[in-house]
Scaffold this motif. Sequence first.
Motif: not given
Lengths: 485, 413
Positions: B7, B10-13, B71
Amino acid sequence: MSDAVLDRLAVRFAELLPAGAVITDPVRLRTYECDGLTLHRAMPGIVVLPETAEQVAAVVRLCGEYDVPFVARGSGTGLSGGALPRTDGVLIVTSRMRRILEIDMPNRRAVVEPGVTNLAITEAVREQGYYYAPDPSSQQVCSIGGNVAENAGGAHCLKYGFTVNHILGLEIVTPDGEIVELSALDPGYDLLGAFVGSEGTLGIATKITVRLSRAPEAVTTLLAAFGSIEGGGAAVSAIIAAGIVPAAIEMMDALAVEAAEAAVGCAYPEGAGAVLIVELDGPRAEVEHQFTAVERICRETGAFEIRVAASTEERAAIWKGRKSAFAAVGRISPAYIVQDGVVPRTALPEVLAGIDRLQEEYGIRVANVFHAGDGNLHPLVLFDDAAPGEGERAATVSGRILDLCIEHGGSITGEHGVGVDKSRYMPKMFTEEDLDTMQLVRCAFDPRSLSNPGKVFPTPRLCGEVPGVRKGVHPLVESGRAEQF
Amino acid sequence: MDPELIKDCVHCGFCLPTCPTYVLWGEEMDSPRGRIHLMAQHVEGTPVTPEMAGHFDACLGCMACVTACPSGVRYDRLIEQTRAVVEREHVRAPGERAIRELVFTLFPYRRRLRALRLPMRLATRLRPFLERVHPSLGAMAELVPPPARPVRLPPRVHAVGRRRATVGMLVGCVQSQFFPQVNAATARVLALEGCDVVIPPRQGCCGALSLHSGRDARRFATRTIETFERAGVEAVVVNVAGCGSSMKEYAEVLKDEPGGWAERAAALRVRDLAEYLVELGPVAPRHPLPVIVAYHDACHLAHAQGVRSQPRELLRAIPGLELREIAESAVCCGSAGTYNLFQPGPARDLGDRKARHVLATRADVLVSANPGCSMQIAAAMRRSGEGGMRVAHTAEVLDASLRGLGARALGGR
């Protein structure tokens, strides 16, 4: 779209593309279900990874042949869901098109493929003393093709302008699969200008000619800590009023600073209600002169601590906190929404006070990060997705922040784009006539609405009045009101 | 695969451009973000499909993504947990199983490795044959460095001059077999800097290979802890990046082990050689070493242990030495423990890429603090046909300076 059509299409793609460039395995497909905005997800029907413009064009032509919509995606870092796939469509990913094709130093330009990252362009010319100016915070990963689609901004756009100001030419694949070149030098309508920021609805850029800017002689970065956001805001207004255009003015509030601290240990001054980062660049004498003025203004408006970066490393340390702020919020909150709105600089205090009231009303925390120089806000709406109802409340707060922006004469997006996330706010900013006019432009390029449908516009209108894909010649084309580009 | 850790993403890449397999192939499911997405799919109930296992296997475990992540996602933990799940749930092809068994029954045991010395000498000539049997065997044959003269280390090396510390030294399985001169140099440098160096003769494998491959490393960990507890040392100095990083993870590995093992692990002060020398501060005089050095960041040093500045600081402090940086220094060379054996294809591509960047520095010597990287990059440079570059460990460069041996002492391999 029936699975059978997609199956047939996948077979056709496999004939055109190199081995491993067509993805149909569901487990793999699902990894492409969202971009940087995870709120919206859709598993693409097929993913293709072309390596050349000709392959992109061939894929697009086949999509047309089978009436299947397509969506382009670069690095998948967008924050408005612009690259949200279609379950009934094809996702065209440009991440394998990442060659720098030409660096033309005398003419200060470079020609690159769309999958090249923003920062890679700068890295390729840094030694010669040049750089590519627009700098989204995700510049190390975001692709230049995505930058073009979204007309990406960044901290330094205050002085140097957005992506559109740095694109000299494009090779695009039109929605009917033709390869066309657009140039800033073309007489007549500024089609290049229309394409940049069109969010994938007018076609796919396959070659991009970017302007290279000369690295400034001097750069000074200053970090000022204020007791409150108001103090920082007053400093921003005073700096601009003094006729100074800094390369960047960035502000972060206490909560955003807390997140950045947790993530990268940026060691910003303790107890700051707001942190202001001001970067000045240009000829040395000018920078020194402006620096004295900015420092004085910051002190006069109540900065309790001012730091100046003495080296490239120290400058990088100051920026690190700011540039990682979005993702850093993941350290202090299980989930969050990154908002992007614009207000006139003068309305900043009122809008921020409004955001404060929303926080209290809904019991939702909001961290504020903004490009203060041009009034571009990035409120980060924090919530716990495990707590019942909190996600909805956060979404409401996020939406009402946009209402605040519109009320104060601003905009629903500064640089992240409309995408799928904000299309529903478009009618709040524009009249039906406005939206219809935009549709005419879209229809000129894409009368069948195959290129990234469902983005930017709230509901299908005109050429897409009937949801789904129109067959045959569009009435607008037939009546001569619109022409296929 | 801990859902809580998943979790955090945050998928920011931001991890994408640092991931070697993403750099090679440009596809989401071979990026850290994509692999975390696959882990999430598995947690939600999708079984480990062969495709999924393939993407996890393709991960080098270089941890460049951990460095890049704003993150704070613990991808290192996640991939270790995931590899264990893959080991349990995924049935590998027989050939692949055999190769893995071969590596895991051979490499963590110094005596078994020693028995291989003679056949290894023939490896170069046998390579075409081995390659036909299995690509992994071909890769193994290509990596073997020319035989080094065996070095017998005493159980204790006394400090030169006033004793400043007593430290233990891990000799490493591969290091001691293929690069014994690095261990000798390490002991000499430590002694010259005022350390009594305890080298327990019966020390075993630290467990790095197992740990990084999702296998049980607890027995290796407890044995190593016992060995160094008995040695009575203030710190354990490790000159192999991969071993150092796994030893620093012992407390985590043994957290559920009864018998207070986690506490005992935490009490063991594990330090990389460069890290330790900088903490200790130099006393031995540095003699000039007029040589141009390109320093290679081993992933398990730079990303896993955060040791980047220390080796550079030590090298720069040598008079006459010029230090050059290698482009894309944060991208793995493809060695990655057992990766170049199990995934010879991508490992080779990454090795070639790294060799190009290394050769572009036009340095005299490549300095690397991990035997795996040294073998991998040396093999890639040999393959490039552009002439090689000498490869040395930080310890050997320091040793040459401290003893005033001159640049020629940095023997080529």
